[in-house]
Structures are given as structure tokens and as C-alpha cells.
Design an enzyme around this catalytic site. Structure first.
Site, PDB file in Angstrom:
ATOM      1  N   CYS A 163      34.355  30.931 -11.900  1.00  0.00           N
ATOM      2  CA  CYS A 163      33.194  31.808 -11.733  1.00  0.00           C
ATOM      3  C   CYS A 163      33.554  33.287 -11.656  1.00  0.00           C
ATOM      4  CB  CYS A 163      32.418  31.386 -10.485  1.00  0.00           C
ATOM      5  SG  CYS A 163      31.982  29.634 -10.518  1.00  0.00           S
ATOM      6  N   HIS A 303      28.706  38.206  -4.826  1.00  0.00           N
ATOM      7  CA  HIS A 303      28.891  36.932  -5.518  1.00  0.00           C
ATOM      8  C   HIS A 303      27.885  35.908  -5.001  1.00  0.00           C
ATOM      9  CE1 HIS A 303      30.886  33.790  -7.739  1.00  0.00           C
ATOM     10  NE2 HIS A 303      31.079  33.091  -6.642  1.00  0.00           N
ATOM     11  N   GLU A 314      31.596  36.521   2.684  1.00  0.00           N
ATOM     12  CA  GLU A 314      31.633  37.680   1.791  1.00  0.00           C
ATOM     13  C   GLU A 314      31.060  38.923   2.461  1.00  0.00           C
ATOM     14  OE1 GLU A 314      30.184  39.179  -2.660  1.00  0.00           O
ATOM     15  OE2 GLU A 314      29.508  37.239  -1.903  1.00  0.00           O
ATOM     16  N   LYS A 332      21.827  36.045  -7.950  1.00  0.00           N
ATOM     17  CA  LYS A 332      21.824  34.610  -8.240  1.00  0.00           C
ATOM     18  C   LYS A 332      20.622  33.910  -7.610  1.00  0.00           C
ATOM     19  CE  LYS A 332      26.829  33.999  -8.797  1.00  0.00           C
ATOM     20  NZ  LYS A 332      27.309  35.336  -8.415  1.00  0.00           N
ATOM     21  N   HIS A 337      23.432  30.282 -10.790  1.00  0.00           N
ATOM     22  CA  HIS A 337      24.840  30.630 -10.943  1.00  0.00           C
ATOM     23  C   HIS A 337      25.287  30.309 -12.373  1.00  0.00           C
ATOM     24  CE1 HIS A 337      28.879  31.487 -10.267  1.00  0.00           C
ATOM     25  NE2 HIS A 337      29.186  30.648  -9.297  1.00  0.00           N
ATOM     26  N   PHE A 398      36.292  28.965  -8.220  1.00  0.00           N
ATOM     27  CA  PHE A 398      37.106  27.803  -7.863  1.00  0.00           C
ATOM     28  C   PHE A 398      38.540  28.050  -8.341  1.00  0.00           C
ATOM     29  CE2 PHE A 398      33.752  24.118  -7.746  1.00  0.00           C
ATOM     30  CZ  PHE A 398      33.166  24.703  -6.654  1.00  0.00           C
TER      31      PHE A 398
END
Length: 410
Positions: A163, A303, A314, A332, A337, A398
């Protein structure tokens, strides 16, 4: 050419997303706070626990000629559509082929091609496979097709960092221009992974929201009731140039691509490292690379995927590195996403926010979670002040990939 003497600017924007088939329609929907998430249809929907996603608002087969569409994976289709818009938006610059590059990646690649081709092979045999099967499934296919169309010979690269892919592609493009390898680079990310196997696999990892009764409210970053991310599809691509090249041709400049920071958590294949050290390192490096301090940053496109593990972490990292003052949003909440496409699309959003001095809201935020010490833009857009501005786009993936890209007004 010295890295310190080369300033990189953004001259073109392109996107196709769950909110719109181009940048203008997508941006308008963002400012309106509209959700692009909807219930899926198809005979396979009852076989999976998640029955909604952010399908592209405009199907690529409605845009591309049929002969062209048939030889492209859906992820490649999105990338070509976004790249063509970005190139037109940049004024279709005249540039020597050896000075033009492409960096467009995908987190998963041509996964639907792989799955569909294997079904064809099992049911009908190898002679029924398309001769374009390999170019359609390879993750560098989008970069290859774009470079062929534009005649880009300085390099055609495809990063793959889950991502964080789209943002890493932008960072690589910045470095290509700074190093003197190219004057112009087309960069971004793309993804088309709305398929029952992918949805089932993400659901098996307990990463996805299962709010089937109200899909448009399922992506809810920073909300106490969030239960996972929502899958989306599409592409975001930008055109970057050395400022010298852009000004010499009289190009319109949206923003300066000031700097990029990278790090790796080296912790867990899917979960973020809970101290936030890697996230903070990426942001610190982006600020240093752009010769900025935390005080300079007025906006962060987070994110923030709407997962329980990542959102609050975050914001704590933002507060520690930048401070509590920047206006933070999570787009998002409206697009879902886009995985490898997210960093490209959200770079477009961050640049638009600076250029228009307005920040899209985070929607579906009804109950702010504990531990968030930054100001979240919610419910309606927020203006940015006059004067010099800087913003950061965060993308994490990931594998522990962390990328932050800093943009400034011209």
C-alpha cells in the site's frame, strides 16, 4: 547535476477512482463528502463475508477502445487512463525520449488476469489463453505500456511495496530527476483487486470491515467504531519535472515535490510496529529532504485505512514529528483503500489541497477515538491560509513499508 540544485515540480495530474473517472469529478466528490463505496453485485457475492467495495465510478471499458482494453489487465487500464489525463494536463510536454521516465507500480499486479486465465486453462486448455496473458499479469505492465505510449526511454520502473507503492513511485521519480537521469517523469500507482479470492483473503486476515448493512459508512478512519479497511480500485498518476524544464516551456506548476522519506518497520508482515518509530522516521526524512521543519507543515493526508491497529498510531507519530497543528484528513473514508494505487491518488489529493488551499473532510467520523492529539478535518472542507504552505502525504504497506512525501506551494 547536484541534488541540492534541482527542484522538482508537479505539472500534471490524472486519476480514476471510486468517486470519479478523472481528477475534476473525483475532487468535486471529495469536497462534497460523498462516499464511493457501494454494495457489490454478482453471483459470487454470497460466497464472501464482505459484500461491498469502492468500484471505479467509470468502468475503464467505457473509456478505452475495445481492442486496446482486451490486451490490458484492469489495473493497466486504470493506469493508462490516469497517465493520459496527467500527460494532457501537463500540456503534453515536448521532451527528448532519453530524458523522459516512467515509475508506476502496483501492490498486487494483474491478479484478476492470473485468476481468470487459470480458470480458462483448467476449463478449456492452453490454446484458449490470450497471447497477452503474461503482459497483462506482470506487475510492471502498467509502467511498460505507459513508457511505450509516451516513448519514455530514461527508464520504466515498477516499484511494489504493497500500500506504499504509489508514494514510493513518486519518491523514485523525484530522485530520477534530481540525479539527472530525467527531466520529466510520469509516476504513480494503480490497483484492480476487487475479486472474490482477494476479498476472501483479506477477510481471512481480519483486515476488512464487514459493515454490509451500510457500506457507504464502512470506511471510518479515526472513529472508535471502525472495524477494518474497505477495498477500492483505480489509479493516480502525476507528471513531475525539473523546475528548470517546466519554466522553460511555460508550464503551469501545481506544487513543488519537495522531499521523500522511507523506512521499514522490520517488525511484522501485516501489523505496524506499535511505537511508530518507522512511521516517524519516514516523516522526519521527508521533512529533512525537503528542507522543512514540522512547523512548516499545515496539512497531512493520512494513510489512515480505518483499521483498529494503525489509525491512532499514525496520529501520535504525526504529533511527535510535526506537531498537533496540521490539519489532518483521511480521504480513504470516501474512496476506500486503493492499495498500490492509494499513494498515487492521495498525492493528487494532497497537491490539489495545496493548489486550491482547501482540505477535503474525513467522513463517517462520529466518535473520535482516544489518543488522537491532532486536528482532524471532519464533516466539511477546511480552508488553508494564504502564503507559503507545505503538506505531507503518508503511505504505509504490508511488509512494514513506510513512505512520506512532502509537497509545498510554488
Amino acid at each position: 547535476m547536484s541534488k541540492d540544485r534541482v527542484r522538482v515540480v508537479v505539472t500534471g495530474l490524472g486519476a480514476t477512482t471510486p468517486l470519479g473517472g478523472d481528477v475534476a469529478s473525483t475532487w468535486s466528490a471529495l469536497l462534497d463528502g460523498r462516499s464511493g463505496i457501494r454494495t457489490l453485485t454478482g453471483d459470487w457475492v454470497d460466497s464472501v463475508p464482505v459484500k461491498f467495495a469502492g468500484l471505479a465510478a467509470v468502468d475503464p471499458n467505457e473509456v478505452l477502445p475495445k481492442p486496446e482494453a482486451r490486451r490490458l489487465d484492469r489495473a493497466e487500464q486504470f493506469a493508462l487512463i490516469a497517465a493520459r489525463e496527467a500527460w494532457r494536463d501537463a500540456g503534453s510536454p515536448e521532451v527528448e525520449p532519453e530524458r523522459l521516465g516512467v515509475v508506476v507500480g502496483s501492490g498486487i499486479g494483474g491478479i484478476t488476469t492470473i485468476l481468470n486465465a487459470y480458470d480458462t486453462f483448467k476449463e478449456k486448455g492452453w490454446t484458449r489463453l490470450s497471447p497477452f496473458t503474461v503482459p497483462m499479469l506482470m506487475p510492471n505492465g502498467a509502467a511498460g505500456w505507459i513508457s511505450i505510449e509516451l516513448g519514455a526511454r530514461a527508464g520504466a520502473h515498477a516499484v511494489a511495496s504493497a500500500c506504499a507503492t504509489g508514494a514510493e513511485a513518486v519518491g523514485y521519480a523525484i530522485e530520477m530527476i534530481r540525479s539527472g537521469r530525467a527531466d520529466v517523469v510520469v509516476a504513480g500507482g494503480t490497483e484492480a483487486a476487487i475479486h472474490p479470492l482477494n476479498i476472501a483473503s483479506f477477510a481471512a486476515s481480519r483486515a476488512m470491515s464487514t459493515r454490509n448493512d451500510e457500506p457507504e459508512r464502512a470506511s471510518r478512519p479515526f472513529d472508535r467504531g471502525r472495524d477494518g479497511f474497505v477495498l477500492g480500485e483505480g489509479s493516480g498518476v502525476i507528471v513531475l519535472e525539473s523546475e528548470e524544464h517546466a519554466r522553460a516551456r511555460g508550464a503551469r506548476i501545481y506544487a513543488v515535490a519537495g522531499g521523500v522519506g522511507y523506512s521499514a518497520d522490520a517488525h511484522h508482515i501485516t501489523l505496524p510496529e506499535q511505537s511508530g518509530a518507522g512511521v516517524m522516521a519516514a516523516m522526519r526524512d521527508a521533512l529533512e529532504d525537503a528542507s522543512l521543519t514540522g512547523d512548516d507543515i499545515r496539512h497531512v493526508n493520512a494513510h489512515a485505512t480505518s483499521t483498529p491497529a494503525g489509525d491512532v498510531l499514525e496520529t501520535i507519530a504525526i504529533s511527535k514529528v510535526i506537531g498537533s497543528h496540521p490539519l489532518v484528513t483521511a480521504t480513504k473514508s470516501m474512496t476506500g483503500h486503493l492499495l498500490g494505487g492509494a499513494g498515487g491518488v492521495e498525492s493528487v489529493f494532497t497537491i490539489k489541497a495545496l493548489a486550491h488551499r482547501i482540505i477535503p473532510p474525513t467522513i463517517n467520523l462520529d466518535d473520535l477515538d482516544d489518543g488522537i492529539e491532532v486536528e482532524i478535518v471532519r464533516d466539511s472542507p477546511r480552508p488553508l491560509p494564504e502564503g507559503q504552505l507545505a503538506a505531507v502525504n503518508n503511505s504505509f504497506g504490508f511488509g512494514g513499508h513506510n513512505v512520506a512525501v512532502a509537497f509545498t506551494t510554488v
